[in-house]
Design a protein around this motif. Structure first.
Motif, PDB file in Angstrom:
ATOM      1  N   PHE A 133       1.061  -1.228   0.415  1.00 44.14           N
ATOM      2  CA  PHE A 133       0.076   0.013  -0.050  1.00 44.14           C
ATOM      3  C   PHE A 133       1.142   0.918  -0.258  1.00 44.14           C
ATOM      4  O   PHE A 133       0.723   2.308  -0.395  1.00 44.14           O
ATOM      5  N   ALA A 134       2.065   1.015   0.662  1.00 46.34           N
ATOM      6  CA  ALA A 134       2.856   2.638   1.100  1.00 46.34           C
ATOM      7  C   ALA A 134       3.739   2.564   0.082  1.00 46.34           C
ATOM      8  O   ALA A 134       3.379   4.244  -1.039  1.00 46.34           O
ATOM      9  N   LYS A 135       3.846   1.552  -1.067  1.00 47.59           N
ATOM     10  CA  LYS A 135       4.469   1.381  -1.738  1.00 47.59           C
ATOM     11  C   LYS A 135       4.026   2.050  -3.269  1.00 47.59           C
ATOM     12  O   LYS A 135       4.014   3.258  -3.912  1.00 47.59           O
ATOM     13  N   GLU A 136       2.573   2.051  -2.966  1.00 44.96           N
ATOM     14  CA  GLU A 136       1.372   2.183  -4.000  1.00 44.96           C
ATOM     15  C   GLU A 136       1.136   3.229  -3.882  1.00 44.96           C
ATOM     16  O   GLU A 136       1.064   3.983  -4.999  1.00 44.96           O
ATOM     17  N   LEU A 137       1.264   4.261  -2.955  1.00 39.09           N
ATOM     18  CA  LEU A 137       0.362   5.445  -2.897  1.00 39.09           C
ATOM     19  C   LEU A 137       1.915   5.675  -2.971  1.00 39.09           C
ATOM     20  O   LEU A 137       1.781   7.509  -3.862  1.00 39.09           O
ATOM     21  N   MET A 138       3.098   6.186  -2.252  1.00 33.50           N
ATOM     22  CA  MET A 138       3.939   7.207  -3.152  1.00 33.50           C
ATOM     23  C   MET A 138       4.484   6.832  -4.539  1.00 33.50           C
ATOM     24  O   MET A 138       4.276   8.172  -5.062  1.00 33.50           O
ATOM     25  N   THR A 232      -2.814  19.613   8.223  1.00 33.09           N
ATOM     26  CA  THR A 232      -1.397  19.874   8.987  1.00 33.09           C
ATOM     27  C   THR A 232      -0.807  18.766   9.352  1.00 33.09           C
ATOM     28  O   THR A 232      -0.662  17.720   9.949  1.00 33.09           O
ATOM     29  N   LEU A 233       0.814  19.860   9.255  1.00 28.27           N
ATOM     30  CA  LEU A 233       1.677  19.058  10.351  1.00 28.27           C
ATOM     31  C   LEU A 233       2.916  19.798  10.810  1.00 28.27           C
ATOM     32  O   LEU A 233       2.702  20.465  10.336  1.00 28.27           O
ATOM     33  N   VAL A 234       3.305  19.251  11.823  1.00 34.47           N
ATOM     34  CA  VAL A 234       4.704  20.030  12.251  1.00 34.47           C
ATOM     35  C   VAL A 234       5.617  19.111  12.437  1.00 34.47           C
ATOM     36  O   VAL A 234       6.195  18.322  13.044  1.00 34.47           O
ATOM     37  N   PHE A 279       6.334  14.738   2.998  1.00 29.66           N
ATOM     38  CA  PHE A 279       5.599  14.954   3.717  1.00 29.66           C
ATOM     39  C   PHE A 279       3.948  15.258   3.682  1.00 29.66           C
ATOM     40  O   PHE A 279       2.926  14.656   3.508  1.00 29.66           O
ATOM     41  N   ILE A 280       3.846  16.475   2.089  1.00 28.08           N
ATOM     42  CA  ILE A 280       3.034  17.121   2.391  1.00 28.08           C
ATOM     43  C   ILE A 280       1.890  16.517   1.151  1.00 28.08           C
ATOM     44  O   ILE A 280       1.025  15.842   1.717  1.00 28.08           O
ATOM     45  N   PRO A 281       2.978  15.972   0.183  1.00 23.52           N
ATOM     46  CA  PRO A 281       2.201  14.815  -0.692  1.00 23.52           C
ATOM     47  C   PRO A 281       1.636  13.752  -0.377  1.00 23.52           C
ATOM     48  O   PRO A 281       0.415  12.775  -0.478  1.00 23.52           O
ATOM     49  N   THR A 282       2.453  13.330   0.478  1.00 29.05           N
ATOM     50  CA  THR A 282       1.118  12.000   1.329  1.00 29.05           C
ATOM     51  C   THR A 282       0.658  11.954   2.072  1.00 29.05           C
ATOM     52  O   THR A 282      -0.477  11.418   1.784  1.00 29.05           O
ATOM     53  N   ILE A 283       0.333  12.952   3.215  1.00 27.68           N
ATOM     54  CA  ILE A 283      -0.948  13.336   3.661  1.00 27.68           C
ATOM     55  C   ILE A 283      -2.065  13.653   3.097  1.00 27.68           C
ATOM     56  O   ILE A 283      -3.281  13.407   3.194  1.00 27.68           O
ATOM     57  N   HIS A 284      -1.511  14.443   1.665  1.00 29.04           N
ATOM     58  CA  HIS A 284      -2.730  15.029   1.065  1.00 29.04           C
ATOM     59  C   HIS A 284      -2.945  13.686   0.020  1.00 29.04           C
ATOM     60  O   HIS A 284      -4.357  13.539   0.130  1.00 29.04           O
ATOM     61  N   ALA A 285      -2.283  12.613  -0.276  1.00 26.27           N
ATOM     62  CA  ALA A 285      -2.883  11.228  -0.707  1.00 26.27           C
ATOM     63  C   ALA A 285      -3.489  10.312   0.061  1.00 26.27           C
ATOM     64  O   ALA A 285      -4.553  10.434  -0.349  1.00 26.27           O
ATOM     65  N   LEU A 286      -3.409  11.250   1.178  1.00 25.96           N
ATOM     66  CA  LEU A 286      -3.908   9.416   2.655  1.00 25.96           C
ATOM     67  C   LEU A 286      -5.813  10.314   2.400  1.00 25.96           C
ATOM     68  O   LEU A 286      -6.414   9.727   2.616  1.00 25.96           O
ATOM     69  N   LYS A 287      -5.923  12.037   2.593  1.00 26.65           N
ATOM     70  CA  LYS A 287      -6.642  12.108   2.948  1.00 26.65           C
ATOM     71  C   LYS A 287      -7.232  11.995   1.728  1.00 26.65           C
ATOM     72  O   LYS A 287      -8.501  11.807   1.695  1.00 26.65           O
ATOM     73  N   ARG A 288      -6.960  12.880   0.272  1.00 26.26           N
ATOM     74  CA  ARG A 288      -7.917  11.979  -1.011  1.00 26.26           C
ATOM     75  C   ARG A 288      -8.361  10.247  -0.696  1.00 26.26           C
ATOM     76  O   ARG A 288      -9.320  10.561  -1.531  1.00 26.26           O
ATOM     77  N   GLY A 289      -7.541   9.721  -0.593  1.00 23.47           N
ATOM     78  CA  GLY A 289      -8.145   8.240  -0.469  1.00 23.47           C
ATOM     79  C   GLY A 289      -8.536   8.012   0.671  1.00 23.47           C
ATOM     80  O   GLY A 289      -8.965   7.107   1.143  1.00 23.47           O
TER      81      GLY A 289
END
Length: 457
Positions: A133-138, A232-234, A279-289
């Motif tokens: 899952f992680a590799k395909e999301l990336m 949002t991330l810190v 980080f930003i593209p990853t958390i945005h991709a998770l949210k879109r999914g």
């Protein structure tokens, strides 16, 4: 480097249910799930918060009990008993440490009962629970990582392996306690790795149903963690972990033999690139999914000649990276985790402050780890080690026996952590503390942080 972390502007601290009117600070009862060094470090830091009411750990260890936490003998996967404990003790925030209960949906179960949780849903935790899952999301989010192929049967994997340039890395898809990653120098080793994972099920039947075969990246590894709530991330300061069991990065992979923070190679410019490109593209991709992430997102990176590349994602605080991170953290951890759990991280009011001094953590292990090992060995010298300035010994695999003695209760036993004016001093202080501790069969790496001393500036 200046590693004051990224701020996410101004969060209101919501008063918990039942807080007394007129009090200057809200007080929260907190439950930490887990029993390792990471959980002791989190409990130690949470205990320092003026916002803390009562602190519980399930199940905790001898170190969390020493901090004054109430250890409760409930396993991290026992969702119903944990929910009943939260309701009975009026828990205001649950902090889930390990990946297994997150992947099993503990956060979802507790939230369904109206309990506030810091930790991702099972759907979002797939970023660690499934390497496929992680590799395909990336791939879909254009996050830089190694080229790879996925297989669900050993025979096609063997055919593919014959065509590869070496070295390659063979990874079990599912959770394997940090051990399901095998670096292979030639086709024969890769075929053996496929057999171990898929046929012999060395890391469990579920973990080995699928595998990832990827090109081995060259460079220096880096661990970067961020506290995330939706979009949002810190960002937190970068660490370097040491996964291999023996000096010089030799031997089998473990859950982690030591770490230091900050990592000198993580310049402010590099950290901005990691935030923007990874980080930003990853958390945005998770949210879109429809897998919006809330908790700690951990990126294990390789700094290659082409830039940072993701080796793996984890869905929680790292262990042992949490130990030096908490040792350096000067801000109050509790309201930060509470704001993330409430979805108010975007309103966080201040830059997170860290001690400018570096920290080094050396993990002391049971004889035989990461293979078979015995427990119940009496541990001596922890108090003597902690008598040294700026030293904290975080417990991982420990318990008290019937006679009240501190004994081993796991493969990774203690995380000896020290601050120093520079990395060299932190390292020397940590190993000075290590020399005061002993138990039968104890082993550890002697080169934690050594590589960083050759890095300029």
């Amino acid at each position: 480097m200046d590693d004051r972390s990224g701020r996410a502007q101004g969060a209101s601290l919501t008063k918990p249910e039942g807080a007394a009117e007129g009090t200057s600070a809200p007080r929260w009862n907190v439950l930490v799930i887990g029993k390792g060094g990471r959980e002791h470090a989190l409990a130690w830091k949470l205990k320092q918060s003026p916002h803390l009411g009562r602190l519980f750990c399930a199940p905790g260890n001898a170190g969390t009990a020493d901090e004054g936490a109430i250890n409760v003998a409930i396993a991290p996967l026992d969702k119903d008993r944990l929910a009943r404990l939260c309701l009975k003790e009026q828990i205001d925030l649950v902090v889930i440490g390990p990946e297994e209960p997150l992947a099993a949906g503990l956060a979802d179960h507790l939230r369904s009962k109206g309990i506030r949780v810091f930790g991702p849903s099972a759907a979002a935790a797939q970023i660690e629970a499934s390497k496929v899952f992680a590799k395909e999301l990336m791939r879909h989010a254009y996050v830089p990582t190694a080229e790879f192929q996925v297989f669900d049967h050993p025979e096609p994997a063997r055919v593919y392996i014959e065509t590869r340039d070496y070295p390659v890395v063979v990874k079990a898809d599912g959770l394997a306690a940090g051990k399901g990653v095998i670096v292979c120098r030639d086709a024969a080793e890769a075929v053996r790795a496929v057999r171990r994972i898929m046929t012999e099920e060395e890391f469990g039947a579920a973990a080995g149903r699928r595998i990832v075969v990827e090109k081995k990246l060259e460079g220096e590894e880096l661990s970067v963690l961020a506290i995330v709530s939706g979009r949002t991330l810190v960002m937190l300061p970068a660490c370097q972990d040491h996964k291999a069991a023996f000096d010089g990065d030799q031997g089998p992979n473990t859950g982690g033999m030591g770490a230091y923070c900050p990592a000198p190679r993580a310049t402010p410019e590099l950290m901005r690139d990691i935030e923007r490109q990874i980080f930003i593209p990853t958390i945005h991709a998770l949210k879109r999914g429809h897998r919006s992430f809330q908790g700690v997102l951990y990126a294990g990176l390789m700094l290659t000649s082409q830039g940072p590349r993701v080796l793996e994602f984890n869905c929680r605080f790292g262990d042992p990276e949490t130990q030096p991170l908490m040792m350096r953290l000067q801000s109050d951890l509790l309201p930060l985790l509470y704001a993330a759990a409430e979805g108010e991280l975007s309103q966080w009011p201040e830059t997170i402050r860290f001690d400018p001094r570096p920290a080094v953590c050396v993990v002391l292990c049971s004889g035989g780890y990461p293979g078979k090992y015995e427990t119940g060995k009496v541990i001596h010298g922890v108090a003597e080690a902690e008598a040294l300035p700026d030293v904290k010994v975080f417990h991982a695999g420990t318990r008290r026996d019937e006679q009240g003695r501190l004994v081993t209760d796991g493969g990774r036993v203690l995380g000896v952590t020290a601050l120093g004016q520079d990395l060299r001093e932190a390292r020397e202080r940590a190993y000075e503390a290590v020399r005061r501790i002993h138990f039968p069969g104890m082993h550890y790496r002697t080169d934690i942080g050594l590589k960083a001393l050759s890095v300029p500036g």
